[in-house]
Scaffold this motif. Sequence first.
Motif, mmCIF file in Angstrom:
data_model
loop_
_atom_site.group_PDB
_atom_site.id
_atom_site.type_symbol
_atom_site.label_atom_id
_atom_site.label_comp_id
_atom_site.label_asym_id
_atom_site.label_seq_id
_atom_site.Cartn_x
_atom_site.Cartn_y
_atom_site.Cartn_z
ATOM 1 N N UNK A 71 0.843 -1.092 -0.309
ATOM 2 C CA UNK A 71 0.092 0.156 0.199
ATOM 3 C C UNK A 71 1.105 1.441 -0.184
ATOM 4 N N UNK A 72 0.362 2.037 -0.952
ATOM 5 C CA UNK A 72 2.032 3.785 -0.821
ATOM 6 C C UNK A 72 1.574 4.376 0.499
ATOM 7 N N UNK A 73 0.483 4.326 1.211
ATOM 8 C CA UNK A 73 1.074 4.649 2.701
ATOM 9 C C UNK A 73 1.742 3.530 3.632
ATOM 10 N N UNK A 74 1.721 2.684 3.008
ATOM 11 C CA UNK A 74 2.961 1.667 4.113
ATOM 12 C C UNK A 74 3.915 2.622 4.398
ATOM 13 N N UNK A 75 4.758 2.744 5.554
ATOM 14 C CA UNK A 75 5.720 3.537 6.273
ATOM 15 C C UNK A 75 7.388 2.902 5.625
ATOM 16 N N UNK A 76 8.243 3.494 5.238
ATOM 17 C CA UNK A 76 9.415 3.519 4.329
ATOM 18 C C UNK A 76 10.065 1.946 4.884
ATOM 19 N N UNK A 77 10.209 1.642 5.996
ATOM 20 C CA UNK A 77 10.488 0.728 6.903
ATOM 21 C C UNK A 77 9.872 -0.932 6.461
ATOM 22 N N UNK A 78 8.656 -1.125 6.753
ATOM 23 C CA UNK A 78 8.179 -2.280 6.516
ATOM 24 C C UNK A 78 7.745 -2.423 4.671
ATOM 25 N N UNK A 79 7.308 -1.153 4.327
ATOM 26 C CA UNK A 79 8.114 -1.728 2.764
ATOM 27 C C UNK A 79 9.009 -1.811 2.306
ATOM 28 N N UNK A 125 -0.959 -11.711 1.042
ATOM 29 C CA UNK A 125 -1.788 -11.343 2.403
ATOM 30 C C UNK A 125 -1.399 -11.681 3.153
ATOM 31 N N UNK A 126 -0.931 -12.958 3.538
ATOM 32 C CA UNK A 126 -0.210 -13.825 4.696
ATOM 33 C C UNK A 126 0.947 -12.371 4.896
ATOM 34 N N UNK A 127 1.658 -11.691 4.189
ATOM 35 C CA UNK A 127 3.145 -10.835 4.416
ATOM 36 C C UNK A 127 2.801 -9.457 5.219
ATOM 37 N N UNK A 128 0.947 -9.283 4.100
ATOM 38 C CA UNK A 128 1.076 -7.788 4.808
ATOM 39 C C UNK A 128 0.616 -7.862 6.387
ATOM 40 N N UNK A 129 -0.182 -9.251 6.637
ATOM 41 C CA UNK A 129 -1.141 -9.347 7.869
ATOM 42 C C UNK A 129 0.188 -9.453 8.808
ATOM 43 N N UNK A 130 1.275 -10.352 8.572
ATOM 44 C CA UNK A 130 2.389 -10.293 9.649
ATOM 45 C C UNK A 130 2.837 -8.873 9.719
ATOM 46 N N UNK A 131 3.516 -8.183 8.890
ATOM 47 C CA UNK A 131 3.106 -6.837 8.707
ATOM 48 C C UNK A 131 2.670 -5.606 9.692
ATOM 49 N N UNK A 132 1.887 -6.792 10.003
ATOM 50 C CA UNK A 132 0.640 -5.575 10.538
ATOM 51 C C UNK A 132 0.847 -5.832 11.651
ATOM 52 N N UNK A 133 1.320 -6.987 11.995
ATOM 53 C CA UNK A 133 1.701 -7.088 13.738
ATOM 54 C C UNK A 133 3.130 -6.835 14.432
ATOM 55 N N UNK A 134 4.047 -6.259 13.036
ATOM 56 C CA UNK A 134 5.365 -6.546 13.284
ATOM 57 C C UNK A 134 6.196 -7.992 13.201
ATOM 58 N N UNK A 135 5.985 -9.035 12.977
ATOM 59 C CA UNK A 135 6.056 -9.967 13.165
ATOM 60 C C UNK A 135 7.293 -9.770 11.604
ATOM 61 N N UNK A 136 8.344 -10.787 11.368
ATOM 62 C CA UNK A 136 9.105 -11.076 9.826
ATOM 63 C C UNK A 136 8.241 -11.362 9.144
ATOM 64 N N UNK A 137 8.505 -11.331 8.044
ATOM 65 C CA UNK A 137 7.760 -11.501 6.602
ATOM 66 C C UNK A 137 8.229 -12.536 5.735
ATOM 67 N N UNK A 138 9.072 -12.601 5.923
ATOM 68 C CA UNK A 138 10.050 -13.664 4.837
ATOM 69 C C UNK A 138 9.679 -15.240 4.925
ATOM 70 N N UNK A 139 10.916 -15.496 4.213
ATOM 71 C CA UNK A 139 10.424 -17.078 4.293
ATOM 72 C C UNK A 139 10.517 -17.927 5.831
ATOM 73 N N UNK A 140 11.153 -17.023 6.435
ATOM 74 C CA UNK A 140 12.094 -17.796 7.876
ATOM 75 C C UNK A 140 10.084 -17.643 8.935
ATOM 76 N N UNK A 141 9.464 -17.606 8.522
ATOM 77 C CA UNK A 141 8.265 -16.887 9.008
ATOM 78 C C UNK A 141 7.648 -18.099 9.443
ATOM 79 N N UNK A 142 7.943 -19.001 8.638
ATOM 80 C CA UNK A 142 6.428 -20.233 8.219
ATOM 81 C C UNK A 142 7.576 -21.725 9.065
ATOM 82 N N UNK A 143 8.792 -21.492 9.319
ATOM 83 C CA UNK A 143 9.360 -22.348 10.347
ATOM 84 C C UNK A 143 9.437 -22.007 11.837
ATOM 85 N N UNK A 144 8.877 -20.925 11.927
ATOM 86 C CA UNK A 144 8.254 -19.703 13.512
ATOM 87 C C UNK A 144 7.366 -21.242 14.329
#
Length: 144
Positions: free
Chosen positions: A100-108, A125-144
Amino acid sequence: MPLPRLTLTPDVSHGPLDGAWWPRCDALEIELPSLVGSLEPDPGAAVRVTVDPAEWPDAPHTVMAPSGVIAVEPAEPGSEAHVITLDCGTVGRWVLLVVPPEEPAGTAARLLAAAADPENPLTAARMLALAETGRPVGATEEAE
């Protein structure tokens, strides 16, 4: 025109996404020409873009670009949200997370990097949902 804020998966994507795009605004007629131009379609090639109608309810049916006309179509019902698909004829086809255009630069920046990771199995959708919670949004997230 400023260069698009875009990341692409190197070589061939192995995940559900081929990268991510962070538009500066939600006006496709302003944003699409530079996005499509950065993918270097052949001059006069048929370029078709499919967008999520919930995100782009007022999307034009066509957008003029230096390389030609870009056809814009709504995604089918049930298609993944927060995604844009670009079909540039013989050059290629890309499925991109739309940050989303309004996403903060760090999160984007984290979303752009994660979506271009060929090992990332997460949907847009999963990546954006994780970003909203501040959790990692990469490939390692699913391993947690």
